[in-house]
Structures are given as C-alpha cells and as structure tokens.
Enzyme design. Sequence first.
Site, short mmCIF file in Angstrom:
data_model
loop_
_atom_site.label_atom_id
_atom_site.label_comp_id
_atom_site.label_asym_id
_atom_site.label_seq_id
_atom_site.Cartn_x
_atom_site.Cartn_y
_atom_site.Cartn_z
N ARG A 1 -9.76 2.45 10.78
CA ARG A 1 -8.90 1.92 9.72
C ARG A 1 -9.70 1.81 8.42
O ARG A 1 -10.39 0.83 8.18
CB ARG A 1 -8.34 0.55 10.13
CG ARG A 1 -7.24 0.03 9.21
CD ARG A 1 -6.75 -1.33 9.68
NE ARG A 1 -5.57 -1.77 8.95
CZ ARG A 1 -4.31 -1.46 9.30
NH1 ARG A 1 -4.12 -0.71 10.37
NH2 ARG A 1 -3.29 -1.89 8.60
N GLU B 1 -6.99 -5.86 -1.17
CA GLU B 1 -7.12 -4.78 -0.18
C GLU B 1 -5.98 -3.80 -0.34
O GLU B 1 -4.86 -4.19 -0.70
CB GLU B 1 -7.11 -5.40 1.22
CG GLU B 1 -7.15 -4.40 2.36
CD GLU B 1 -5.79 -4.25 3.06
OE1 GLU B 1 -5.74 -3.60 4.13
OE2 GLU B 1 -4.78 -4.78 2.53
N ARG C 1 -9.91 1.13 4.52
CA ARG C 1 -9.18 0.40 3.49
C ARG C 1 -10.07 0.19 2.27
O ARG C 1 -11.27 -0.01 2.38
CB ARG C 1 -8.71 -0.97 4.01
CG ARG C 1 -7.56 -0.90 5.02
CD ARG C 1 -6.31 -0.34 4.40
NE ARG C 1 -5.15 -0.34 5.25
CZ ARG C 1 -4.77 0.67 6.02
NH1 ARG C 1 -5.52 1.76 6.08
NH2 ARG C 1 -3.67 0.62 6.74
N CYS D 1 0.80 -1.23 0.00
CA CYS D 1 0.00 0.00 0.00
C CYS D 1 0.83 1.28 0.00
O CYS D 1 0.30 2.35 -0.26
CB CYS D 1 -0.93 0.01 1.22
SG CYS D 1 -0.03 -0.02 2.80
#
Length: 455
Positions: free
Chosen positions: A181, A137, A183, A99
């Site tokens: 969080r 993800e 995502r 990421c």
Amino acid sequence: MKSLFSTISKQIELPLQLVIYPNKFTFIDLFAGIGGFRIALEKLGGQCLGYSEIDKQASKVYQQNFINYLNKNEIELGDITKINQLPINIDIIVGGVPCQPWSVAGCLRGFEDPRGKLWFDVIRLVNQSQPKAFIFENVSGLANPKNRDNLELILNELTHIGYCVKWKVLNAYDFGLPQNRDRVFIVGIRNDLEKYQEYNFPHPLNIHPKVLDILDELKNIKCVEKVKLDADILFKGAIPPSRTRFQKDDELNDFFIFSDLRNGHTTIHSWDIIKTSDREKIICLTLLKYRRSKKYGEKDGNPLSLENFQEIIPDIDINELNELVKKQIFRLTADNKYEFVNSKNMTGINDIYRIILPTADIFPTLTATGAKDYIATVSIHANHPEDYKNLFLEKIYQPKKYIPITAKHACKLQGFPTDFEYHPKNEVAKKQFGNAVPVPVVEYVTKELLKIIDI
C-alpha cells in the site's frame, strides 16, 4: 502574490466550547473515515478536539469507537466545506484527503473532480487555525508525473501560508503490515517554530510478517523455503517490465491471477479450467499473443478474423474456432471476428481475479471498491513453473481451498486493533477499511513529528 485559496467565501460558524483533558498534544481529524489517524495519534498521547466526516456510515463507526461520556463534548465538525472556524490552540491537523481524483480507479481527474477541490478547504482551514503542524495522506497517484503539477500547487500553497512542507511516498509493508500500500504523506511544520526544517520521514522497520502471520485461519500453515530459479525458466527469456518490488525475478510468484489477457507463470486461463485439447490451447494462446498486434487494429486488444488466424495457423478450420465459442472461451463480434469472453483483466474468471498464497510476503492493496481477491488456505511447493501451476489447480482451485477477504482480514491488514468495532455488514466494513489509512504508518510519521514540534 495573493493565495489561490484566500478568496474562499465565509462559511457556517460552529460552536467552539469544549472540555480540555490533560494530554500531550491536541489534534483535529479531517476526513476522519473510521479513525485510522485517530488510533495512531491517541496512542501517542493526542487528544482529538473535533472530527469531520460526511459519510454517515463511517461516522457511526467512528462514534461507536471513540465518542463516549469522557469526550461527549468533542465537536462533530461535519462537512469540511461548511466549516468556518476550528477550535483554538490546535497542535496538529491530520486527514486522509479524498484520493479518488488522483487514482487510476478515479480516472485521474484531479482538481476537475469536486473531491479534488476539497484541498482548497484543507488549506483554508490550516491558514485560519495555524496549527503547529499537519499530516495529510493521499494515494501515490498524486505523486505521478501526470499529477505532479497538482502536487506542486498544493505544496506551494501550504508553504505560502507559513509552513515548511515535506512529502514522501511510504508503503505499509515497510511498517510491519503484509500489504502493498503506497501512499503519499505530506507533513508541514509552522515556520516560526525552532526546528521547523528538521523533520525527517521514518525509516522502514525491517519487520515483515507474512500474510499467514496475521490471519487466524492460516496460523497452522508452515512456511517452506522457495527454490531459486533462473529467470529464463520463469519468464522464457523476457522479464515483464510491470513487476513490482515484491515480485522476485528468481522465485515463483506468491499469487495466481485469473486472466485470459496475460500469460505469466502463475496466470490461470479459462482454457486451463475448462476441458480443452492441446490444439485448442494453441489456438487460445495464438489469440492471446496476436490480439495486441497493430497489424490487426489500433486498439489495445483486437479481435481476429478466421483469415487472420489462417495467416498464423494455416490449417485452422472455422469449426475449431466455433467450438471455442461453444465452450464460452471465445465469442463472435458483430463483424464475425473472435475475441475472448473474459476480456477485462480485473473481472477475472468465474468471479475470481486473484488467489494469494498464505505464505505470501504481501497482500495487494485493499481498495474501497474491492477486488475479487481470495486467500488460499493451503500452501504448495514446487521446483518448476509448470508443476507449480498444476499443483495450484489440483490442491487449491479445484477443491476450493480458498476464502474471500473479510472485514476481519481487512482490519488486520490495515493495522487496526483487534478490539476495533467495525460495521456489522461485511461489505460495508471492507469498503471502509479500503478507504482507511494504515495505522502503523501514521504512528511512525507522527512519532518523528513529535520529536520536532514543541508540545
């Protein structure tokens, strides 16, 4: 039109012989990390046919948790860029694609970063193996306007190779974890399957434990209902635009930030914790207020000269400024101007950036790089911002009633099982959890997928 990824050269072949056990579905775990995807999919009846991870320490943790005599023939795929062929008859491919290229912390370099190019290999392997579905993800930064063209390119390429692709930003908080969080989840279903267009992302669970509910050290702390306050009292008439969905405009914050560059109702400044006079506090707040004025420079934060201070506080004396230098609150620049010693937000003060109260609804996003975050071990209650801040200093900061985030905390905040064997070195384990995917989110995303694909 020829696919952007169709010209990737041939790679090293890997053996594909393995023992198949009776399970509901099979999957491949790419960028496996320490196994967040795997925990969720195995819980739902999945059998892993192979995993890919190049970080040796993460791979060791993965193996000690998942590889045993029952699945010792499972394929360790290694570096994704060197995988030529995946096992046949895969139902689902999953993975948390690196990421950093899309995150603020990673400087938003996107495909310019070699890690961003790993998406090419992901798409190549999906195209080659044609699983029934996939789940990938990534950080929410991939969906930001700056990266939207890159996201669209990825979605278009996955569509081009025969999949109905959908994406959504999901937050761990909405799936039973007290962690903020966000995502991006990208789900694709092969378009020759009967219900390939029917996938819907899961709805929030409306189950919201507080931080104290999942951390053993905080079990005996009682929650006290917070008072409602007028926004004018909390923000002096100007609500900051940067507040998140977890910060209410009529309640005191659940955390205190240590920063000389901010001035919220739960901001702790160096002049709050170093003995200073009221006059010195006024001088500090003057620099805080005017350092971003374009009158004094084009930078986001500009030092002020004695003459600049005298325009704002006519009777100020240079000795007053130099006294703040002695106290290490101000420092002199090369051109004899004054700026804060603590001049970077995330650096915090005295090695503390943020202390979260145990009664908080949410913990900030765990990261691989880590943050100087702590959890208070006692709670406080007040009816006014000034009292709240004073109580924090008296009851929590000064007596050091706070603890650092440990690997055990991170394990729970990411929804890993209590018997998960994480790395023995706390800092390494925290980094690995910061890189991991929140397990409950994967579980519910996969549950919806299993309703659609024919297993």
